[in-house]
Design a protein around this motif. Structure first.
Motif, PDB file in Angstrom:
ATOM      1  N   ALA A 107       0.697  -1.131  -0.049  1.00  0.00           N
ATOM      2  CA  ALA A 107      -0.043  -0.032  -0.048  1.00  0.00           C
ATOM      3  C   ALA A 107       0.808   1.332  -0.008  1.00  0.00           C
ATOM      4  CB  ALA A 107      -1.258  -0.071   1.069  1.00  0.00           C
ATOM      5  N   ASP A 108       2.260   1.162  -0.154  1.00  0.00           N
ATOM      6  CA  ASP A 108       3.133   2.330  -0.119  1.00  0.00           C
ATOM      7  C   ASP A 108       2.455   3.329  -1.163  1.00  0.00           C
ATOM      8  OD1 ASP A 108       5.129   3.968   0.520  1.00  0.00           O
ATOM      9  OD2 ASP A 108       6.605   3.018  -1.162  1.00  0.00           O
ATOM     10  N   ASN A 109       2.427   4.590  -0.461  1.00  0.00           N
ATOM     11  CA  ASN A 109       1.895   5.670  -1.294  1.00  0.00           C
ATOM     12  C   ASN A 109       0.274   5.649  -1.608  1.00  0.00           C
ATOM     13  OD1 ASN A 109       3.874   7.522  -1.696  1.00  0.00           O
ATOM     14  ND2 ASN A 109       5.011   6.140  -3.316  1.00  0.00           N
ATOM     15  N   HIS A 110      -0.533   4.715  -1.223  1.00  0.00           N
ATOM     16  CA  HIS A 110      -1.796   4.792  -0.967  1.00  0.00           C
ATOM     17  C   HIS A 110      -2.469   4.356   0.235  1.00  0.00           C
ATOM     18  CE1 HIS A 110      -1.818   0.973  -2.771  1.00  0.00           C
ATOM     19  NE2 HIS A 110      -0.903   1.524  -3.753  1.00  0.00           N
ATOM     20  N   CYS A 111      -1.640   4.469   1.241  1.00  0.00           N
ATOM     21  CA  CYS A 111      -1.957   4.029   2.745  1.00  0.00           C
ATOM     22  C   CYS A 111      -2.310   5.150   3.625  1.00  0.00           C
ATOM     23  CB  CYS A 111      -0.903   3.363   3.158  1.00  0.00           C
ATOM     24  SG  CYS A 111      -0.958   3.131   4.992  1.00  0.00           S
ATOM     25  N   GLU A 112      -3.729   5.163   4.049  1.00  0.00           N
ATOM     26  CA  GLU A 112      -4.173   6.029   4.931  1.00  0.00           C
ATOM     27  C   GLU A 112      -3.305   6.570   6.247  1.00  0.00           C
ATOM     28  OE1 GLU A 112      -8.569   6.230   5.399  1.00  0.00           O
ATOM     29  OE2 GLU A 112      -8.493   5.070   3.714  1.00  0.00           O
ATOM     30  N   LEU A 113      -2.751   5.451   6.707  1.00  0.00           N
ATOM     31  CA  LEU A 113      -1.960   5.591   7.934  1.00  0.00           C
ATOM     32  C   LEU A 113      -0.782   6.572   7.502  1.00  0.00           C
ATOM     33  CD1 LEU A 113      -1.330   4.821  11.121  1.00  0.00           C
ATOM     34  CD2 LEU A 113      -0.116   2.842  10.071  1.00  0.00           C
ATOM     35  N   GLN A 114       0.004   5.923   6.284  1.00  0.00           N
ATOM     36  CA  GLN A 114       1.242   6.783   5.896  1.00  0.00           C
ATOM     37  C   GLN A 114       0.918   8.086   5.590  1.00  0.00           C
ATOM     38  OE1 GLN A 114       2.388   5.763   1.870  1.00  0.00           O
ATOM     39  NE2 GLN A 114       4.395   5.334   2.671  1.00  0.00           N
ATOM     40  N   GLU A 115      -0.195   8.170   4.911  1.00  0.00           N
ATOM     41  CA  GLU A 115      -0.704   9.730   4.511  1.00  0.00           C
ATOM     42  C   GLU A 115      -0.854  10.546   5.785  1.00  0.00           C
ATOM     43  OE1 GLU A 115      -0.467  10.483   1.458  1.00  0.00           O
ATOM     44  OE2 GLU A 115      -0.926  12.364   1.997  1.00  0.00           O
ATOM     45  N   LEU A 116      -1.598   9.992   6.972  1.00  0.00           N
ATOM     46  CA  LEU A 116      -1.971  10.812   7.921  1.00  0.00           C
ATOM     47  C   LEU A 116      -0.748  11.065   8.758  1.00  0.00           C
ATOM     48  CD1 LEU A 116      -5.260   9.805   9.676  1.00  0.00           C
ATOM     49  CD2 LEU A 116      -4.628  11.968   8.750  1.00  0.00           C
ATOM     50  N   ALA A 117       0.223  10.297   8.746  1.00  0.00           N
ATOM     51  CA  ALA A 117       1.616  10.529   9.444  1.00  0.00           C
ATOM     52  C   ALA A 117       2.202  11.524   8.733  1.00  0.00           C
ATOM     53  CB  ALA A 117       2.454   9.056   9.282  1.00  0.00           C
ATOM     54  N   LYS A 118       2.289  11.928   7.437  1.00  0.00           N
ATOM     55  CA  LYS A 118       2.562  12.749   6.656  1.00  0.00           C
ATOM     56  C   LYS A 118       2.052  14.165   6.703  1.00  0.00           C
ATOM     57  CE  LYS A 118       3.856  10.328   2.415  1.00  0.00           C
ATOM     58  NZ  LYS A 118       3.585  10.260   1.151  1.00  0.00           N
ATOM     59  N   THR A 119       0.916  13.906   6.878  1.00  0.00           N
ATOM     60  CA  THR A 119      -0.110  15.261   7.419  1.00  0.00           C
ATOM     61  C   THR A 119       0.254  15.847   8.516  1.00  0.00           C
ATOM     62  OG1 THR A 119      -1.694  14.301   5.632  1.00  0.00           O
ATOM     63  CG2 THR A 119      -2.411  16.030   7.031  1.00  0.00           C
ATOM     64  N   LEU A 120       0.636  15.042   9.567  1.00  0.00           N
ATOM     65  CA  LEU A 120       0.417  15.393  10.839  1.00  0.00           C
ATOM     66  C   LEU A 120       1.886  15.778  11.367  1.00  0.00           C
ATOM     67  CD1 LEU A 120      -2.086  13.019  12.731  1.00  0.00           C
ATOM     68  CD2 LEU A 120      -2.194  15.405  11.905  1.00  0.00           C
ATOM     69  N   GLY A 121       2.830  15.528  10.299  1.00  0.00           N
ATOM     70  CA  GLY A 121       4.279  15.742  10.456  1.00  0.00           C
ATOM     71  C   GLY A 121       5.089  14.884  11.473  1.00  0.00           C
ATOM     72  N   VAL A 122       4.692  13.455  11.393  1.00  0.00           N
ATOM     73  CA  VAL A 122       5.153  12.635  12.350  1.00  0.00           C
ATOM     74  C   VAL A 122       6.546  12.201  11.245  1.00  0.00           C
ATOM     75  CG1 VAL A 122       5.217  10.240  13.295  1.00  0.00           C
ATOM     76  CG2 VAL A 122       3.068  11.702  13.011  1.00  0.00           C
TER      77      VAL A 122
END
Ligand code: SF4
Ligand code: FES
Length: 241
Positions: A107-122
């Protein structure tokens, strides 16, 4: 749900919703972004991921906006330092609980967990990873369940039960020992309830459920279609995806 209107303030903006409607749903309709993982429009709410927490004036504790109904005169804050710190920690806990290695995930690059981590600056993790030993169930002829990537959001459980009507999935156990199970513990390939419709795969926010023989780029999901499925189900149409 009654149609009585409730007026409230979200992030300083006057908005309105129906009585019984959740804060998250009203925020979505008003164009206010609140992070969420277990929530998916069209499914019931379970309030398990805790990413949608918001501040409500007059309440000391944070509240989960997906399972809290709007009230007349409510004042809601969706973004603050406190909320950002809470959400970052919630994301970190999800990453640490299982083995999420994005670079080798379907799911790399279409994963909601990954996306939210980026959005939240983790950008890094402070907690030690648990590195649990997790199975991969590849017994189904079309699909795979990889427990390493599962965040126990129960979207698959709900879509299978509430829309497909098969109720193949459940979550067994508690805490870090909790696992998604099919047919009360049978390998997925031996399930007698699974219709192979693929709805669970489509709603999974991570790479925990995926279709065999598809490249990473082909693994993009169609998650916003659940309300459409609700409508078509009501008409008695649509099954195989
Ligand atoms: Fe959620 Fe996917 Fe795990 Fe099901 S398999 S609980 S949809 S992360
Ligand atoms: Fe509210 Fe997950 S979206 S707890």
């Amino acid at each position: 749900m009654s149609d009585e209107v409730r007026t409230l303030v979200i992030d300083g903006r006057d908005v309105a919703g129906a009585s019984g409607q959740s804060i998250l749903s009203v925020a979505e309709e008003s164009g206010v972004f609140i992070p969420a993982l277990c929530h998916l429009a069209g499914l019931s709410e379970v309030g398990s991921c805790r990413l949608c927490m918001v501040e409500v004036e007059g309440t000391a504790r944070l509240v989960a906006s997906c399972v809290t109904a709007v009230e007349e005169g409510m004042k809601v804050t969706t973004t603050s330092e406190r909320l950002l710190a809470y959400r970052r920690r919630a994301i970190e806990l999800l990453f640490m609980e299982r083995n999420h290695v994005c670079s080798v995930c379907v799911a790399d690059n279409h994963c909601e967990l990954q996306e939210l981590a980026k959005t939240l600056g983790v950008t890094h993790f402070e907690l030690p990873p648990l590195h649990p030993a997790c199975d991969v169930d590849a017994t189904h002829e079309r699909f795979v369940l990889d427990h390493n990537r599962c965040i126990l959001c129960a979207r698959c459980v709900r879509v299978c039960d509430e829309i497909e009507g098969a109720h193949t999935w459940d979550i067994r156990g508690r805490g870090t020992g909790a696992r998604l199970i099919s047919d009360l513990g049978k390998p997925w390939g031996e399930s007698t309830t699974c219709t192979s419709c693929g709805k669970c795969v489509q709603v999974c926010p991570t790479g925990a459920l995926y279709e065999k023989g598809r490249s990473v780029a082909e693994g993009k999901r169609h998650r916003p279609y659940v309300p459409f499925l609700v409508a078509t189900n009501a008409l008695g149409t649509g099954r195989q995806l």
